[in-house]
Design a protein around this motif. Structure first.
Motif, PDB file in Angstrom:
ATOM      1  N   LEU A 185       2.923  15.752  -9.283  1.00 19.17           N
ATOM      2  CA  LEU A 185       4.351  16.160  -9.450  1.00 19.17           C
ATOM      3  C   LEU A 185       5.114  16.323  -8.177  1.00 19.17           C
ATOM      4  CD1 LEU A 185       3.609  18.890 -12.335  1.00 19.17           C
ATOM      5  CD2 LEU A 185       4.567  16.540 -12.577  1.00 19.17           C
ATOM      6  N   ARG A 186       4.465  16.861  -7.102  1.00 19.69           N
ATOM      7  CA  ARG A 186       5.139  17.007  -6.134  1.00 19.69           C
ATOM      8  C   ARG A 186       5.862  15.918  -5.403  1.00 19.69           C
ATOM      9  NH1 ARG A 186       6.401  19.098  -1.267  1.00 19.69           N
ATOM     10  NH2 ARG A 186       5.879  18.125   0.772  1.00 19.69           N
ATOM     11  N   ALA A 187       5.317  14.716  -5.626  1.00 28.97           N
ATOM     12  CA  ALA A 187       5.809  13.167  -5.339  1.00 28.97           C
ATOM     13  C   ALA A 187       7.427  13.197  -5.249  1.00 28.97           C
ATOM     14  CB  ALA A 187       5.179  12.247  -5.799  1.00 28.97           C
ATOM     15  N   VAL A 188       7.665  13.654  -6.202  1.00 26.41           N
ATOM     16  CA  VAL A 188       9.193  13.706  -6.401  1.00 26.41           C
ATOM     17  C   VAL A 188      10.167  14.283  -5.338  1.00 26.41           C
ATOM     18  CG1 VAL A 188       9.192  13.051  -9.060  1.00 26.41           C
ATOM     19  CG2 VAL A 188       9.639  15.581  -8.035  1.00 26.41           C
ATOM     20  N   ASP A 189       9.513  15.361  -4.828  1.00 22.96           N
ATOM     21  CA  ASP A 189      10.355  16.228  -3.802  1.00 22.96           C
ATOM     22  C   ASP A 189       9.740  15.758  -2.315  1.00 22.96           C
ATOM     23  OD1 ASP A 189      11.807  17.793  -5.446  1.00 22.96           O
ATOM     24  OD2 ASP A 189       9.742  18.818  -5.754  1.00 22.96           O
ATOM     25  N   VAL A 190       8.992  14.581  -2.191  1.00 25.58           N
ATOM     26  CA  VAL A 190       8.375  14.246  -0.692  1.00 25.58           C
ATOM     27  C   VAL A 190       9.561  13.413  -0.061  1.00 25.58           C
ATOM     28  CG1 VAL A 190       6.793  13.109   0.540  1.00 25.58           C
ATOM     29  CG2 VAL A 190       5.930  14.623  -1.416  1.00 25.58           C
ATOM     30  N   VAL A 191       9.949  13.589   1.057  1.00 25.50           N
ATOM     31  CA  VAL A 191      10.948  12.850   1.695  1.00 25.50           C
ATOM     32  C   VAL A 191      10.172  12.126   2.937  1.00 25.50           C
ATOM     33  CG1 VAL A 191      13.025  12.564   2.773  1.00 25.50           C
ATOM     34  CG2 VAL A 191      12.957  14.322   1.053  1.00 25.50           C
ATOM     35  N   LEU A 192      10.175  10.859   2.986  1.00 22.39           N
ATOM     36  CA  LEU A 192       9.474  10.101   4.136  1.00 22.39           C
ATOM     37  C   LEU A 192      10.643   9.761   5.280  1.00 22.39           C
ATOM     38  CD1 LEU A 192       7.425   7.660   1.781  1.00 22.39           C
ATOM     39  CD2 LEU A 192       6.778  10.215   3.028  1.00 22.39           C
ATOM     40  N   SER A 193      10.465  10.147   6.227  1.00 24.75           N
ATOM     41  CA  SER A 193      11.235   9.489   7.465  1.00 24.75           C
ATOM     42  C   SER A 193      11.196   8.042   7.672  1.00 24.75           C
ATOM     43  CB  SER A 193      10.898  10.551   8.695  1.00 24.75           C
ATOM     44  OG  SER A 193       9.737  10.070   9.035  1.00 24.75           O
ATOM     45  N   ASP A 194      12.557   7.815   8.434  1.00 20.75           N
ATOM     46  CA  ASP A 194      12.561   6.223   8.955  1.00 20.75           C
ATOM     47  C   ASP A 194      11.287   5.928   9.358  1.00 20.75           C
ATOM     48  OD1 ASP A 194      14.933   6.258   7.328  1.00 20.75           O
ATOM     49  OD2 ASP A 194      16.184   6.375   9.255  1.00 20.75           O
ATOM     50  N   ASP A 195      10.866   6.790  10.504  1.00 25.96           N
ATOM     51  CA  ASP A 195       9.807   6.587  11.203  1.00 25.96           C
ATOM     52  C   ASP A 195       8.441   6.377  10.355  1.00 25.96           C
ATOM     53  OD1 ASP A 195       8.177   6.398  13.904  1.00 25.96           O
ATOM     54  OD2 ASP A 195       7.182   8.258  13.025  1.00 25.96           O
ATOM     55  N   VAL A 196       8.279   7.063   9.405  1.00 28.84           N
ATOM     56  CA  VAL A 196       7.034   7.068   8.441  1.00 28.84           C
ATOM     57  C   VAL A 196       7.123   5.629   7.653  1.00 28.84           C
ATOM     58  CG1 VAL A 196       5.931   8.189   6.517  1.00 28.84           C
ATOM     59  CG2 VAL A 196       6.575   9.539   8.397  1.00 28.84           C
ATOM     60  N   LEU A 197       8.303   5.394   7.250  1.00 27.97           N
ATOM     61  CA  LEU A 197       8.377   4.192   6.501  1.00 27.97           C
ATOM     62  C   LEU A 197       8.131   3.057   7.371  1.00 27.97           C
ATOM     63  CD1 LEU A 197      11.888   5.217   4.490  1.00 27.97           C
ATOM     64  CD2 LEU A 197       9.375   4.915   3.804  1.00 27.97           C
ATOM     65  N   GLU A 198       8.571   2.941   8.673  1.00 29.47           N
ATOM     66  CA  GLU A 198       8.145   1.862   9.538  1.00 29.47           C
ATOM     67  C   GLU A 198       6.624   1.702   9.803  1.00 29.47           C
ATOM     68  OE1 GLU A 198      10.368   2.390  13.087  1.00 29.47           O
ATOM     69  OE2 GLU A 198      12.402   2.264  12.206  1.00 29.47           O
ATOM     70  N   GLN A 199       5.988   3.003   9.829  1.00 30.69           N
ATOM     71  CA  GLN A 199       4.589   2.890  10.050  1.00 30.69           C
ATOM     72  C   GLN A 199       3.926   2.611   8.612  1.00 30.69           C
ATOM     73  OE1 GLN A 199       2.924   6.358  12.111  1.00 30.69           O
ATOM     74  NE2 GLN A 199       4.817   7.090  12.066  1.00 30.69           N
ATOM     75  N   LEU A 200       4.423   2.832   7.652  1.00 36.53           N
ATOM     76  CA  LEU A 200       4.004   2.148   6.293  1.00 36.53           C
ATOM     77  C   LEU A 200       3.855   0.864   6.184  1.00 36.53           C
ATOM     78  CD1 LEU A 200       4.841   5.021   3.768  1.00 36.53           C
ATOM     79  CD2 LEU A 200       2.467   4.574   4.588  1.00 36.53           C
ATOM     80  N   ASP A 201       5.146   0.259   6.729  1.00 33.05           N
ATOM     81  CA  ASP A 201       5.409  -1.051   6.852  1.00 33.05           C
ATOM     82  C   ASP A 201       4.483  -1.921   7.508  1.00 33.05           C
ATOM     83  OD1 ASP A 201       7.317  -1.410   4.753  1.00 33.05           O
ATOM     84  OD2 ASP A 201       8.902  -1.118   6.126  1.00 33.05           O
ATOM     85  N   LYS A 202       4.177  -1.262   8.653  1.00 32.55           N
ATOM     86  CA  LYS A 202       3.201  -1.827   9.613  1.00 32.55           C
ATOM     87  C   LYS A 202       1.865  -1.822   8.897  1.00 32.55           C
ATOM     88  CE  LYS A 202       5.678  -0.934  13.875  1.00 32.55           C
ATOM     89  NZ  LYS A 202       5.785   0.211  14.922  1.00 32.55           N
ATOM     90  N   ILE A 203       1.257  -0.899   8.366  1.00 31.64           N
ATOM     91  CA  ILE A 203      -0.063  -0.689   7.913  1.00 31.64           C
ATOM     92  C   ILE A 203      -0.054  -1.502   6.466  1.00 31.64           C
ATOM     93  CG2 ILE A 203      -1.549   0.768   6.418  1.00 31.64           C
ATOM     94  CD1 ILE A 203      -0.367   2.986   8.399  1.00 31.64           C
ATOM     95  N   TRP A 204       0.783  -1.404   5.846  1.00 31.30           N
ATOM     96  CA  TRP A 204       1.005  -2.544   4.458  1.00 31.30           C
ATOM     97  C   TRP A 204       2.283  -3.285   4.655  1.00 31.30           C
ATOM     98  CZ3 TRP A 204      -3.633  -1.404   2.275  1.00 31.30           C
ATOM     99  CH2 TRP A 204      -4.068  -0.392   2.384  1.00 31.30           C
ATOM    100  N   PRO A 205       2.121  -4.317   5.416  1.00 25.92           N
ATOM    101  CA  PRO A 205       3.315  -5.154   5.430  1.00 25.92           C
ATOM    102  C   PRO A 205       3.587  -6.054   3.947  1.00 25.92           C
ATOM    103  CG  PRO A 205       1.351  -6.157   6.414  1.00 25.92           C
ATOM    104  CD  PRO A 205       0.943  -4.877   6.141  1.00 25.92           C
ATOM    105  N   GLY A 206       4.930  -6.232   3.916  1.00 29.70           N
ATOM    106  CA  GLY A 206       5.303  -6.922   2.574  1.00 29.70           C
ATOM    107  C   GLY A 206       5.545  -8.337   2.842  1.00 29.70           C
TER     108      GLY A 206
END
Length: 328
Positions: A296-317
């Motif tokens: 349930l907490r996931a709907v309130d989690v906000v990911l920063s642009d920096d975190v999103l960039e790191q996620l793209d590096k770990i899991w590239p589309g």
């Protein structure tokens, strides 16, 4: 809980969808009732099932099919619940051994819908989804059958699942020619480890105004802190163990990032999907009430642009949308 329109429709659904695939196969009836009660209490109004859910290995029936719908039906029969939820189910998979007990012929759609309504103990299905594309049945036949169900009030909206981008385009082109609304949503495999739909399915959903409902948002458990759980001695299926070894460097980087930002891996995986404007509601499939509450907490989690960039590096589309992802 937050809510969002299902694609271009006026229907609002919760940002998390309760998936019931485990009901009957891994979760018994009493626990299923507790999960649905807890979901409703938490503001989740979007419930997803399928005629085939329940599993051939279910202890309740030799065949097992339809048990998830039956559990939901008996839960609804307690009263005070039906008009509080958006109820989605699916048609396509074989339900019997006969040649017409599967896929998307008008014959099977009519029969399958009636049987789902009986198991669900309701007079209508809010979202009736085609579980897979049926390339042997023409769209004129499929849409005629769906139009009849809509006119009869047995189905409100129609959706798809596991469609390719061109399947969505073909379906909608035919529906438009018949002055029919066509698809309201597409349910696809989508998570950080499986991003293929970014090429063409997501652009198709955006173009035609379909809500995107990702299934397996936590990658079958891989994105739920699987390394930590393994370190604690929790056993995984051999297939999952093989995936862990194949993806270990990425999983280590992912779980380290989650620790750095102070969020659980499963919440990060869900939040990553929820931040995508195309996504309506990821499907969560809890086996227990505790697992439901953890999501349930996931709907309130906000990911920063920096975190999103790191996620793209770990899991590239796949590199973007087609054709720019692979051509000039």
């Amino acid at each position: 809980m937050h809510y969002k329109h299902l694609g271009r429709t006026g229907l609002k659904v919760s940002r998390l969808c309760l998936g019931t695939m485990n009901f009957g196969e891994l979760t018994n009836e009493s626990t299923s009732f507790e999960i649905m009660d807890a979901a409703l209490d938490a503001g989740i109004n979007y419930f997803d099932t399928a005629d085939v859910y329940g599993g051939p290995n279910s202890p309740d029936m030799e065949k097992g099919y339809g048990i998830s719908e039956e559990y939901i039906g008996r839960w609804l029969a307690q009263g005070g619940r039906r008009e509080r939820i958006v109820l989605a189910t699916k048609v396509y998979q074989p339900m019997e051994t006969g040649p017409n007990d599967r896929h998307l012929s008008a014959y099977h759609i009519r029969k399958a819908c009636e049987e789902s309504l009986r198991r669900l103990q309701t007079g209508h299905i809010d979202l009736y989804q085609m579980h897979h594309i049926d390339r042997s049945t023409p769209w004129e036949e499929i849409w005629q059958a769906m139009e009849v169900l809509v006119r009869q009030g047995k189905v409100i909206y129609v959706g798809s699942s596991n469609f390719a981008g061109w399947d969505i385009a073909t379906a909608q082109s035919t529906a438009i020619a018949r002055s029919f609304m066509g698809l309201a949503s597409e349910q696809s495999l989508y998570n950080l480890t499986a991003r293929t739909i970014e090429l063409e399915v997501i652009p198709a959903c955006r173009h035609f105004g379909l809500g995107l409902v990702p299934w397996s948002p936590i990658g079958g458990g891989l994105l739920g802190g699987v390394l930590r759980k393994a370190a604690e001695g929790r056993r995984a299926k051999p297939k999952v163990t093989q995936q862990i070894e194949r993806l270990r460097p990425q999983l280590e980087a992912y779980e380290s990032l989650c620790r750095d930002i102070g969020e659980k891996p499963s919440d990060v995986a869900l939040a990553w999907l929820l931040r995508n404007p195309a996504v309506t509601a990821p499907i969560i499939g809890p086996r227990t009430v505790e697992q439901l509450k953890e999501n349930l907490r996931a709907v309130d989690v906000v990911l920063s642009d920096d975190v999103l960039e790191q996620l793209d590096k770990i899991w590239p589309g796949p590199g973007g949308e087609a054709p720019k992802a692979y051509a000039w």
